[in-house]
Design an enzyme around this catalytic site. Structure first.
Site, PDB file in Angstrom:
ATOM      1  N   THR A   1      22.137  27.207 -58.521  1.00 35.41           N
ATOM      2  CA  THR A   1      22.620  26.527 -57.320  1.00 35.41           C
ATOM      3  C   THR A   1      23.472  27.455 -56.460  1.00 35.41           C
ATOM      4  OG1 THR A   1      24.200  24.813 -56.643  1.00 35.41           O
ATOM      5  CG2 THR A   1      24.487  25.674 -58.844  1.00 35.41           C
ATOM      6  N   ASP A   2      23.588  27.119 -55.174  1.00 38.88           N
ATOM      7  CA  ASP A   2      24.482  27.894 -54.295  1.00 38.88           C
ATOM      8  C   ASP A   2      25.953  27.621 -54.616  1.00 38.88           C
ATOM      9  OD1 ASP A   2      24.647  25.289 -53.316  1.00 38.88           O
ATOM     10  OD2 ASP A   2      24.272  25.811 -51.223  1.00 38.88           O
ATOM     11  N   GLU A   3      26.219  26.557 -55.403  1.00 34.07           N
ATOM     12  CA  GLU A   3      27.614  26.179 -55.653  1.00 34.07           C
ATOM     13  C   GLU A   3      28.354  27.229 -56.480  1.00 34.07           C
ATOM     14  OE1 GLU A   3      28.242  22.010 -56.445  1.00 34.07           O
ATOM     15  OE2 GLU A   3      26.347  21.489 -55.478  1.00 34.07           O
TER      16      GLU A   3
ATOM     17  N   TYR B   1      31.078  21.734 -62.799  1.00 30.08           N
ATOM     18  CA  TYR B   1      29.617  21.898 -62.675  1.00 30.08           C
ATOM     19  C   TYR B   1      29.271  23.316 -62.258  1.00 30.08           C
ATOM     20  CZ  TYR B   1      25.044  21.886 -60.353  1.00 30.08           C
ATOM     21  OH  TYR B   1      23.777  22.212 -59.944  1.00 30.08           O
TER      22      TYR B   1
ATOM     23  N   LYS C   1      27.282  26.354 -64.247  1.00 29.60           N
ATOM     24  CA  LYS C   1      26.053  26.991 -63.749  1.00 29.60           C
ATOM     25  C   LYS C   1      26.280  28.494 -63.574  1.00 29.60           C
ATOM     26  CE  LYS C   1      22.610  25.403 -62.675  1.00 29.60           C
ATOM     27  NZ  LYS C   1      21.367  25.088 -63.468  1.00 29.60           N
TER      28      LYS C   1
HETATM   29  P1  NAD Z   1      18.627  16.091 -62.529  1.00 31.97           P
HETATM   30  O1  NAD Z   1      19.971  15.701 -63.040  1.00 31.97           O
HETATM   31  O2  NAD Z   1      17.882  15.170 -61.632  1.00 31.97           O
HETATM   32  O3  NAD Z   1      17.663  16.400 -63.765  1.00 31.97           O
HETATM   33  C1  NAD Z   1      18.077  17.106 -64.892  1.00 31.97           C
HETATM   34  C2  NAD Z   1      17.032  16.920 -65.979  1.00 31.97           C
HETATM   35  O4  NAD Z   1      17.464  17.665 -67.129  1.00 31.97           O
HETATM   36  C3  NAD Z   1      16.865  15.467 -66.436  1.00 31.97           C
HETATM   37  O5  NAD Z   1      15.504  15.163 -66.570  1.00 31.97           O
HETATM   38  C4  NAD Z   1      17.566  15.426 -67.781  1.00 31.97           C
HETATM   39  O6  NAD Z   1      17.025  14.464 -68.673  1.00 31.97           O
HETATM   40  C5  NAD Z   1      17.329  16.840 -68.287  1.00 31.97           C
HETATM   41  N1  NAD Z   1      18.353  17.247 -69.253  1.00 31.97           N
HETATM   42  C6  NAD Z   1      19.704  17.149 -69.113  1.00 31.97           C
HETATM   43  N2  NAD Z   1      20.319  17.581 -70.234  1.00 31.97           N
HETATM   44  C7  NAD Z   1      19.338  17.990 -71.085  1.00 31.97           C
HETATM   45  C8  NAD Z   1      19.337  18.546 -72.378  1.00 31.97           C
HETATM   46  N3  NAD Z   1      20.484  18.760 -73.040  1.00 31.97           N
HETATM   47  N4  NAD Z   1      18.154  18.873 -72.945  1.00 31.97           N
HETATM   48  C9  NAD Z   1      16.992  18.662 -72.281  1.00 31.97           C
HETATM   49  N5  NAD Z   1      16.928  18.113 -71.069  1.00 31.97           N
HETATM   50  C10 NAD Z   1      18.088  17.790 -70.459  1.00 31.97           C
HETATM   51  O7  NAD Z   1      18.849  17.521 -61.850  1.00 31.97           O
HETATM   52  P2  NAD Z   1      18.147  18.158 -60.585  1.00 31.97           P
HETATM   53  O8  NAD Z   1      18.890  17.766 -59.367  1.00 31.97           O
HETATM   54  O9  NAD Z   1      16.687  17.941 -60.664  1.00 31.97           O
HETATM   55  O10 NAD Z   1      18.472  19.697 -60.845  1.00 31.97           O
HETATM   56  C11 NAD Z   1      17.605  20.494 -61.634  1.00 31.97           C
HETATM   57  C12 NAD Z   1      18.161  21.900 -61.685  1.00 31.97           C
HETATM   58  O11 NAD Z   1      18.291  22.442 -60.374  1.00 31.97           O
HETATM   59  C13 NAD Z   1      19.556  21.985 -62.310  1.00 31.97           C
HETATM   60  O12 NAD Z   1      19.615  23.141 -63.101  1.00 31.97           O
HETATM   61  C14 NAD Z   1      20.478  22.092 -61.114  1.00 31.97           C
HETATM   62  O13 NAD Z   1      21.657  22.789 -61.441  1.00 31.97           O
HETATM   63  C15 NAD Z   1      19.613  22.880 -60.137  1.00 31.97           C
HETATM   64  N6  NAD Z   1      19.883  22.639 -58.719  1.00 31.97           N
HETATM   65  C16 NAD Z   1      19.963  21.372 -58.232  1.00 31.97           C
HETATM   66  C17 NAD Z   1      20.177  21.175 -56.860  1.00 31.97           C
HETATM   67  C18 NAD Z   1      20.230  19.786 -56.272  1.00 31.97           C
HETATM   68  O14 NAD Z   1      20.548  19.647 -55.093  1.00 31.97           O
HETATM   69  N7  NAD Z   1      19.905  18.742 -56.999  1.00 31.97           N
HETATM   70  C19 NAD Z   1      20.321  22.273 -56.011  1.00 31.97           C
HETATM   71  C20 NAD Z   1      20.243  23.560 -56.569  1.00 31.97           C
HETATM   72  C21 NAD Z   1      20.008  23.731 -57.917  1.00 31.97           C
HETATM   73  P1  TYD Z   2      26.497  15.463 -53.687  1.00 36.80           P
HETATM   74  O1  TYD Z   2      25.221  14.792 -53.295  1.00 36.80           O
HETATM   75  O2  TYD Z   2      27.253  14.945 -54.858  1.00 36.80           O
HETATM   76  O3  TYD Z   2      26.161  17.012 -53.847  1.00 36.80           O
HETATM   77  P2  TYD Z   2      27.177  18.279 -54.043  1.00 36.80           P
HETATM   78  O4  TYD Z   2      28.523  17.802 -54.371  1.00 36.80           O
HETATM   79  O5  TYD Z   2      26.532  18.968 -55.188  1.00 36.80           O
HETATM   80  O6  TYD Z   2      27.106  19.026 -52.762  1.00 36.80           O
HETATM   81  O7  TYD Z   2      27.480  15.419 -52.448  1.00 36.80           O
HETATM   82  C1  TYD Z   2      27.117  15.946 -51.182  1.00 36.80           C
HETATM   83  C2  TYD Z   2      28.314  15.823 -50.263  1.00 36.80           C
HETATM   84  O8  TYD Z   2      28.566  14.418 -50.041  1.00 36.80           O
HETATM   85  C3  TYD Z   2      29.596  16.388 -50.862  1.00 36.80           C
HETATM   86  O9  TYD Z   2      30.376  16.984 -49.833  1.00 36.80           O
HETATM   87  C4  TYD Z   2      30.311  15.167 -51.408  1.00 36.80           C
HETATM   88  C5  TYD Z   2      29.893  14.064 -50.456  1.00 36.80           C
HETATM   89  N1  TYD Z   2      29.830  12.707 -51.067  1.00 36.80           N
HETATM   90  C6  TYD Z   2      30.545  11.646 -50.501  1.00 36.80           C
HETATM   91  O10 TYD Z   2      31.229  11.797 -49.471  1.00 36.80           O
HETATM   92  N2  TYD Z   2      30.467  10.417 -51.114  1.00 36.80           N
HETATM   93  C7  TYD Z   2      29.744  10.211 -52.240  1.00 36.80           C
HETATM   94  O11 TYD Z   2      29.741   9.063 -52.769  1.00 36.80           O
HETATM   95  C8  TYD Z   2      29.002  11.309 -52.797  1.00 36.80           C
HETATM   96  C9  TYD Z   2      28.165  11.126 -54.042  1.00 36.80           C
HETATM   97  C10 TYD Z   2      29.068  12.539 -52.166  1.00 36.80           C
END
Ligand code: NAD
Ligand code: TYD
Length: 353
Positions: free
Chosen positions: A136-138, A161, A165
């Protein structure tokens, strides 16, 4: 990207939001590869996300926990995966504030378990092997008003988080340096789209608008995120995985920065139209609440490298992507109701009341 070899590709976290789109893309696009989806099915994992490919010949689901090193080693010994795309993670910042250790276990130890299993399984021959780590970019921390995260920006994570990561990214690189394990990392901005669990901003607010519940905006709402449609992320992963350079990092982003409050107002307007409600009725649900601790002010990705080197760019505008996303949630009420029953209510009450 013509199919030439039969590869066994392990995708972890494939039942989650981004993972399910990556699994679907690979199962459909690479019929000669065997796609293994390894997932422990936490609250965020949902096999309903993959109904359309569950019977495909080249698809296998493995229910397993990456925290269980023995089980992971055994699966590598049995299936002898050639390549890994690692997405399994605890992914929500608010949950990491409530329970950091769960993030250390899955994101750090779970990743090291996978690295060990891959290293031990591949140790005699790394030819054509790859550990692709989805991050992630975070990990880069927070930006001021200007500037963008590039692949060389120093890591500076602020939430449990992002710290977990960042740690997992460091372990992947360290295995590359120390054991010569072939790896690639991509760091992506905020994703949105179908199948995202309604704890993240966009699906949570869609769900609340449908239910006419308040929209809890953290702090002053002037936090900025760079949003990317999930299918564009899946395509970028496919491209980097097949065409990228081993040992490289690729930043993936939408060139699409929005302050939360502007995004929320756009979503409210869109949903008023789609639900046939009076203009302005959803915006009345906006409620400012106590800020998230350690809330990062701004994220923005410079995706020039993947654009220049691999020719990737986002395929949809934010307005198009958001409209498709809202339509998906409105058409998939059963999915939404299933994931918001039971434990979700406990989480919601604890987080917001
Ligand atoms: P998500 O939470 O929707 O899905 C995570 C999946 O991992 C789920 O299916 C869960 O069951 C599985 N999982 C969790 N713990 C596990 C374990 N111990 N063993 C096996 N499986 C397990 O997450 P997402 O949003 O789809 O993100 C997927 C990946 O992409 C993550 O690594 C996240 O850090 C990265 N990512 C997410 C975003 C975003 O905006 N959602 C952006 C950049 C990177
Ligand atoms: P989120 O979807 O949790 O992603 P991330 O924290 O990984 O960027 O949140 C996106 C933005 O929205 C973040 O600045 C937090 C804000 N946010 C709210 O203001 N209210 C909420 O209930 C949630 C879940 C997020």
């Amino acid at each position: 990207m013509k199919q030439i070899e039969n590869k066994k590709i392990l995708i972890t976290g494939g039942a989650g939001f981004i993972g399910s789109h990556v699994v679907r893309l690979f199962v459909n696009k690479y019929p000669n590869d065997q796609i293994f989806n390894l997932d422990s099915l936490t609250y965020a994992g949902n096999l309903e996300n993959l109904k359309d490919v569950e019977n495909a010949k080249n698809y296998t689901f493995l229910k397993a926990d990456i925290n269980d090193a023995d089980e992971i080693n055994q699966l590598f010994a049995i299936h002898k995966f050639d390549k890994v795309i690692h997405l399994a993670a605890e992914s929500h910042v608010d949950r990491s504030i409530a329970d950091p250790l769960a993030f250390v276990r899955t994101n750090v130890i779970g990743t090291v378990n996978l690295l060990n299993a891959a290293k031990d399984c591949w140790k005699d021959d790394f030819t054509d092997k790859l550990f692709y780590h989805v991050s992630t970019d975070e990990v880069y921390g927070t930006l001021g008003e200007t500037g963008l995260f590039t692949e060389t920006t120093s890591y500076d994570p602020n939430s449990p988080y992002s710290a977990s990561k960042a740690s997992s990214d460091h372990f992947v690189r360290a295995y590359g340096e120390t054991y010569k394990l072939p790896y690639m990392i991509s760091n992506c901005s905020n994703n949105y789209g179908p199948n995202q669990f309604p704890e993240k901003l966009i699906p949570l607010f869609i769900h609340n608008i449908v239910q006419e519940k308040s929209l809890p905006v953290y702090g002053d709402g002037k936090y900025t995120r760079d949003w990317l449609y999930v299918l564009d992320h899946a395509v970028a992963i496919d491209l980097a995985f097949h065409k990228g350079k081993v040992g490289e990092t690729y930043n993936i982003g939408g060139f699409n920065e929005w302050q939360n409050i502007d995004l929320i107002k756009l979503l409210c307007e869109l949903m008023d139209k789609k639900l046939g409600r009076e203009t302005g009725s959803s915006a009345k649900l906006i409620t400012y609440i106590k800020d998230r601790p350690g809330h990062d002010k701004r994220y923005a990705i410079d995706a020039t490298k993947i654009n220049k080197e691999l020719g990737w760019k986002p395929s949809v505008t934010f307005e198009e992507g958001l409209s498709k996303t809202v339509d998906w949630y409105l058409e998939n009420e059963v999915w939404l109701n299933n994931v918001t029953s039971g434990k979700y209510q406990e989480y919601y009450n604890k987080q917001y009341n």
